[in-house]
Design a protein around this motif. Structure first.
Motif, short mmCIF file in Angstrom:
data_model
loop_
_atom_site.label_atom_id
_atom_site.label_comp_id
_atom_site.label_asym_id
_atom_site.label_seq_id
_atom_site.Cartn_x
_atom_site.Cartn_y
_atom_site.Cartn_z
N ALA A 132 0.84 -1.20 0.00
CA ALA A 132 0.00 0.00 0.00
C ALA A 132 0.87 1.25 0.00
O ALA A 132 1.99 1.25 0.54
CB ALA A 132 -0.92 0.01 1.21
N ARG A 133 0.33 2.29 -0.60
CA ARG A 133 0.99 3.60 -0.63
C ARG A 133 -0.06 4.68 -0.46
O ARG A 133 -1.11 4.64 -1.12
CB ARG A 133 1.74 3.79 -1.95
N VAL A 134 0.18 5.61 0.47
CA VAL A 134 -0.72 6.74 0.66
C VAL A 134 0.08 8.03 0.48
O VAL A 134 1.29 8.07 0.72
CB VAL A 134 -1.42 6.74 2.04
N THR A 135 -0.62 9.06 0.04
CA THR A 135 -0.02 10.39 -0.06
C THR A 135 -0.82 11.33 0.82
O THR A 135 -2.00 11.12 1.08
CB THR A 135 -0.02 10.90 -1.52
N GLY A 136 -0.16 12.38 1.28
CA GLY A 136 -0.81 13.36 2.14
C GLY A 136 0.12 14.52 2.41
O GLY A 136 0.97 14.86 1.57
N GLN A 137 -0.01 15.10 3.59
CA GLN A 137 0.77 16.29 3.95
C GLN A 137 1.33 16.16 5.35
O GLN A 137 0.80 15.42 6.18
CB GLN A 137 -0.13 17.53 3.94
N ASP A 138 2.37 16.96 5.63
CA ASP A 138 2.85 17.12 6.99
C ASP A 138 2.24 18.40 7.57
O ASP A 138 1.43 19.07 6.92
CB ASP A 138 4.37 17.10 7.06
N LEU A 139 2.65 18.78 8.77
CA LEU A 139 2.08 19.95 9.43
C LEU A 139 2.36 21.26 8.69
O LEU A 139 1.62 22.23 8.85
CB LEU A 139 2.61 20.06 10.86
N GLN B 255 -1.08 -2.97 5.87
CA GLN B 255 -2.35 -3.20 6.56
C GLN B 255 -2.74 -1.96 7.36
O GLN B 255 -3.90 -1.53 7.32
CB GLN B 255 -2.19 -4.41 7.48
N ALA B 256 -1.80 -1.35 8.07
CA ALA B 256 -2.10 -0.16 8.87
C ALA B 256 -2.52 1.01 7.99
O ALA B 256 -3.47 1.74 8.33
CB ALA B 256 -0.88 0.23 9.71
N LEU B 257 -1.86 1.20 6.86
CA LEU B 257 -2.22 2.30 5.97
C LEU B 257 -3.66 2.15 5.48
O LEU B 257 -4.42 3.13 5.43
CB LEU B 257 -1.25 2.38 4.79
N GLN B 258 -4.03 0.93 5.13
CA GLN B 258 -5.40 0.68 4.67
C GLN B 258 -6.40 0.83 5.82
O GLN B 258 -7.46 1.47 5.66
CB GLN B 258 -5.50 -0.73 4.06
N HIS B 259 -6.08 0.27 6.96
CA HIS B 259 -6.96 0.27 8.13
C HIS B 259 -7.23 1.71 8.59
O HIS B 259 -8.39 2.08 8.82
CB HIS B 259 -6.30 -0.55 9.25
N GLU B 260 -6.18 2.51 8.74
CA GLU B 260 -6.35 3.87 9.25
C GLU B 260 -7.06 4.76 8.23
O GLU B 260 -7.88 5.60 8.61
CB GLU B 260 -5.01 4.47 9.67
N THR B 261 -6.78 4.59 6.96
CA THR B 261 -7.49 5.35 5.93
C THR B 261 -8.97 4.99 5.94
O THR B 261 -9.83 5.86 5.79
CB THR B 261 -6.86 5.14 4.55
N ASP B 262 -9.27 3.71 6.14
CA ASP B 262 -10.68 3.30 6.27
C ASP B 262 -11.36 4.06 7.40
O ASP B 262 -12.50 4.52 7.25
CB ASP B 262 -10.80 1.80 6.53
N HIS B 263 -10.69 4.20 8.55
CA HIS B 263 -11.27 4.94 9.67
C HIS B 263 -11.68 6.34 9.24
O HIS B 263 -12.74 6.84 9.61
CB HIS B 263 -10.28 5.06 10.83
N LEU B 264 -10.84 6.99 8.45
CA LEU B 264 -11.12 8.36 8.02
C LEU B 264 -12.30 8.43 7.05
O LEU B 264 -12.91 9.48 6.87
CB LEU B 264 -9.88 8.98 7.39
N ASN B 265 -12.63 7.28 6.46
CA ASN B 265 -13.77 7.19 5.55
C ASN B 265 -15.01 6.63 6.26
O ASN B 265 -15.98 6.22 5.60
CB ASN B 265 -13.41 6.33 4.34
N GLU C 169 4.66 10.95 1.46
CA GLU C 169 4.20 9.66 0.97
C GLU C 169 4.63 8.59 1.95
O GLU C 169 5.77 8.61 2.42
CB GLU C 169 4.81 9.39 -0.40
N LEU C 170 3.72 7.70 2.26
CA LEU C 170 4.03 6.55 3.10
C LEU C 170 3.73 5.30 2.30
O LEU C 170 2.71 5.24 1.59
CB LEU C 170 3.16 6.54 4.36
N SER C 171 4.59 4.32 2.40
CA SER C 171 4.32 3.06 1.71
C SER C 171 4.87 1.92 2.55
O SER C 171 5.72 2.12 3.43
CB SER C 171 4.95 3.05 0.32
N GLY C 172 4.37 0.74 2.27
CA GLY C 172 4.87 -0.40 3.00
C GLY C 172 4.24 -1.69 2.56
O GLY C 172 3.32 -1.72 1.73
N THR C 173 4.76 -2.74 3.16
CA THR C 173 4.24 -4.09 2.95
C THR C 173 3.86 -4.65 4.32
O THR C 173 4.20 -4.06 5.35
CB THR C 173 5.31 -4.99 2.29
#
Length: 162
Positions: free
Chosen positions: A104-111, A126-136, A117-121
């Motif tokens: 997964a890879r997400v893009t966004g902003q800092d303060l 899993q965390a990137l998908q899970h936390e983005t789901d929370h925001l939705n 950009e954050l990415s990982g395996t």
């Protein structure tokens, strides 16, 4: 910085789509609280709705790397979805098999409004998908297979915290 209490399943903020953060918003305190809250051992991520704030930000703590992202958007999901045991601080004490992409890879902003950009395996993906789901406004149990979800809901209703 303050470690904030986690909102539990049933709290309406967890089912609400979070508002985007604008550069004029002062969210330094929110980000500091998200980072402090995710540092508790055993936590991989905390989304703003989980601490009662309806804004698009989350923190993460995976493999010793702690950070945050504002206004994250899933930029890429790849690989064949895999069943992974998944839990959630807002549904404490339970883990259920859930399909997630292994990359997964997400893009966004800092303060400061700089793009990040954050990415990982694995756990990070899993965390990137899970936390983005929370925001939705979605909890991981929303994506469980029908029979697993039925059993999950039964167990949650019988839990001492519900």
């Amino acid at each position: 910085m303050t470690e904030r209490q986690i909102r539990l399943f049933g709290d309406p903020v967890l089912k609400t789509v979070s508002d985007p953060i604008t550069l004029t918003d002062d969210v330094t305190g929110l980000v500091e609280d998200l980072v402090e809250t995710v540092k508790v051992p055993g936590r991989a991520g905390v989304a703003a709705p989980q601490i009662g704030v309806n804004q698009r930000a989350f923190s993460y703590n995976v493999d010793g790397e702690v950070g945050y992202i504002i206004n994250p958007v899933i930029a890429d999901l790849s690989g064949e979805p895999e069943l992974m045991d998944e839990g959630c601080l807002s549904v404490p004490g339970f883990y259920f098999p859930r399909l997630r992409y292994p990359n997964a890879r997400v893009t966004g902003q800092d303060l400061q409004g700089n793009p990040i950009e954050l990415s990982g395996t694995g756990v990070m993906a899993q965390a990137l998908q899970h936390e983005t789901d929370h925001l939705n406004g979605k909890l991981y149990i929303d994506g469980l297979e029908k029979d697993v979800k039925r059993e999950a809901m039964r167990l949650i209703r019988e839990s001492d915290w519900f």
